[in-house]
Scaffold this motif. Structure first.
Motif, short mmCIF file in Angstrom:
data_model
loop_
_atom_site.label_atom_id
_atom_site.label_comp_id
_atom_site.label_asym_id
_atom_site.label_seq_id
_atom_site.Cartn_x
_atom_site.Cartn_y
_atom_site.Cartn_z
N UNK A 10 0.83 -1.20 0.00
CA UNK A 10 0.00 0.00 0.00
C UNK A 10 0.86 1.25 0.00
N UNK A 11 1.92 1.23 0.81
CA UNK A 11 2.81 2.39 0.86
C UNK A 11 3.48 2.63 -0.49
N UNK A 12 3.88 1.53 -1.16
CA UNK A 12 4.50 1.66 -2.48
C UNK A 12 3.53 2.23 -3.49
N UNK A 13 2.27 1.76 -3.41
CA UNK A 13 1.25 2.25 -4.35
C UNK A 13 0.98 3.73 -4.13
N UNK A 14 0.90 4.14 -2.86
CA UNK A 14 0.65 5.54 -2.56
C UNK A 14 1.83 6.42 -3.00
N UNK A 15 3.05 5.90 -2.82
CA UNK A 15 4.22 6.65 -3.25
C UNK A 15 4.24 6.82 -4.75
N UNK A 16 3.83 5.77 -5.47
CA UNK A 16 3.79 5.86 -6.93
C UNK A 16 2.78 6.89 -7.39
N UNK A 17 1.63 6.92 -6.69
CA UNK A 17 0.60 7.89 -7.04
C UNK A 17 1.06 9.31 -6.75
N UNK A 18 1.86 9.47 -5.67
CA UNK A 18 2.29 10.81 -5.28
C UNK A 18 3.45 11.31 -6.12
N UNK A 19 4.20 10.40 -6.72
CA UNK A 19 5.37 10.80 -7.50
C UNK A 19 4.96 11.66 -8.68
N UNK A 20 5.63 12.78 -8.90
CA UNK A 20 5.27 13.63 -10.05
C UNK A 20 5.61 12.93 -11.35
N UNK A 21 4.88 13.22 -12.42
CA UNK A 21 5.20 12.60 -13.70
C UNK A 21 6.56 13.08 -14.19
N UNK A 22 7.22 12.24 -14.98
CA UNK A 22 8.51 12.59 -15.55
C UNK A 22 8.38 12.77 -17.06
N UNK A 23 9.27 13.56 -17.61
CA UNK A 23 9.30 13.73 -19.05
C UNK A 23 9.73 12.43 -19.71
N UNK A 284 15.96 27.19 -16.72
CA UNK A 284 14.61 27.50 -16.22
C UNK A 284 13.55 26.96 -17.15
N UNK A 285 13.81 26.99 -18.47
CA UNK A 285 12.83 26.45 -19.42
C UNK A 285 12.67 24.96 -19.23
N UNK A 286 13.78 24.23 -19.08
CA UNK A 286 13.69 22.78 -18.88
C UNK A 286 13.04 22.44 -17.55
N UNK A 287 13.31 23.26 -16.55
CA UNK A 287 12.64 23.02 -15.27
C UNK A 287 11.14 23.25 -15.39
N UNK A 288 10.75 24.24 -16.19
CA UNK A 288 9.32 24.48 -16.43
C UNK A 288 8.68 23.26 -17.08
N UNK A 289 9.35 22.67 -18.04
CA UNK A 289 8.81 21.46 -18.67
C UNK A 289 8.67 20.34 -17.65
N UNK A 290 9.72 20.16 -16.84
CA UNK A 290 9.67 19.10 -15.83
C UNK A 290 8.55 19.34 -14.83
N UNK A 291 8.38 20.58 -14.42
CA UNK A 291 7.33 20.91 -13.45
C UNK A 291 5.93 20.72 -14.03
N UNK A 292 5.84 20.68 -15.35
CA UNK A 292 4.54 20.53 -16.02
C UNK A 292 4.53 19.28 -16.91
N UNK A 293 5.14 18.22 -16.40
CA UNK A 293 5.25 16.98 -17.17
C UNK A 293 3.92 16.27 -17.36
N UNK A 294 2.87 16.80 -16.78
CA UNK A 294 1.54 16.25 -17.06
C UNK A 294 1.09 16.63 -18.47
#
Length: 337
Positions: A10-23, A284-294
């Motif tokens: 359960x903890x692993x599943x919750x961690x996966x859900x909480x992890x931000x998406x990656x590029x 900063x541009x690449x960080x913006x992409x990473x921050x919006x990897x959704x």
């Protein structure tokens, strides 16, 4: 014990859900096979133009890049509209694509034509939508069985109404899917497909923001491809960037549009000169992409390829094997993936 295992899962599943998406994608646009268009066409292979070698991609792969965008010319690959693909030119393209994907990399096909054939734009009587669709049908049939190949419809459409380009793009998408290809498609906008000009209406007609969202893929395996540079006119021809904050400033409105329209995009070209301001901008541009990897799938640096020499945006290592300065900026965004 069962409770402990259950709690761990359960903890692993919750961690996966909480992890931000990656590029998904980090890579480079390899340019050289589209060169020579201003010389007597189609030019002499090995003199006016040449494909990058498969071996040259090892450098970028070792740095952590996973996507190579390969530029070529529609007219060389299909010398006659609605005709067969040229076997020699197709062989050169296949050698690069097959060899590169065998290394585990993905390849984005890039007909570097600005939505024109022999300088006549798609949608004109001489180059009807059916011709553009036919070209992509033939190309899709060649590469549909390789899931590591992606289809970039064309480089930077320009000098045409946005509605015309959207109709051409839809015809190509439909032809690709009718051929049985399920590969990812990247869809550029009109007017050089600039992220900062996605809402522009003064110099290329109806804004991309009002038209391009109407192009649909029945498989929903398509992303927008936009390009963005940070010099004064956004062309990528000047070594200086406008300001340290211009990266995010030129991307954020398009990012908001993606979120509002539930669409995704690839930043198919970006780059900056080797100076401290541009370094801040790119980071900063690449960080913006990473921050919006959704909504952002990744990015491609412009450019690489074997014939750039001392071009200020080239990432090709020098004869001494040393990295270009900009590679240092990119490495943190490659390693975090």
């Amino acid at each position: 014990m069962k409770r402990l295992i259950g709690a761990t899962l359960l903890a692993a599943a919750l961690a996966a859900q909480a992890a931000p998406p990656k590029l998904e994608w980090q890579g480079i646009s390899l340019s050289s096979a589209e060169w020579g268009e201003k010389l007597p066409f189609p030019g002499v292979y090995g003199r006016e133009y040449v494909y990058p070698s498969v071996a040259s991609t090892a450098y970028y792969q070792a740095k952590g890049m996973n996507l190579m965008r390969i530029a070529f010319r529609w007219e060389r690959l299909q010398p006659t509209l609605m005709g067969e693909l040229d076997s020699t030119e197709l062989g050169r393209l296949r050698e690069f694509v097959d060899g590169t994907t065998a290394r585990g990399l993905h390849v984005l096909l890039d007909p570097h034509n600005y939505a024109a054939y022999k300088n006549v734009h798609v949608g004109k009587p001489e180059v009807p939508f059916a011709a553009f669709a036919d070209f992509w049908r033939r190309l899709a049939l060649q590469f549909k069985d390789n899931p590591k190949v992606q289809f970039g419809l064309v480089n930077e459409p320009r000098e045409m109404p946005t509605e015309t380009w959207a109709e051409a793009a839809q015809a190509a998408v439909d032809a690709i899917r009718a051929a049985g290809a399920k590969n990812l498609i990247t869809l550029p906008g009109n007017g050089y497909t600039g992220a900062w000009s996605w809402f522009e209406s003064k110099w290329y007609g109806t804004p991309n923001a009002e038209v391009m969202g109407k192009v649909r893929d029945p498989l929903d395996n398509m992303v927008f491809e936009v390009h963005q540079y940070f010099d004064k006119d956004g062309s990528g021809t000047n070594t200086e960037c406008v300001s340290p904050t211009i990266g995010v400033e030129r991307l954020q409105r398009f990012t908001a549009w993606l979120k509002a329209n539930k669409r995704r995009a690839l930043l198919g070209e970006l780059g900056g000169g080797a100076n401290p301001v541009c370094e801040q901008v790119i980071r900063s541009a690449l960080q913006h992409l990473q921050d919006n990897a959704d909504v952002w799938t990744g990015w491609l640096w412009w450019a690489g390829g074997p014939t750039w020499g001392d071009y200020f945006l080239s990432l090709e290592p020098g004869k001494d094997g040393k990295d270009k300065p900009q590679m240092r900026w990119l490495e943190p965004f490659l390693k975090q993936q």
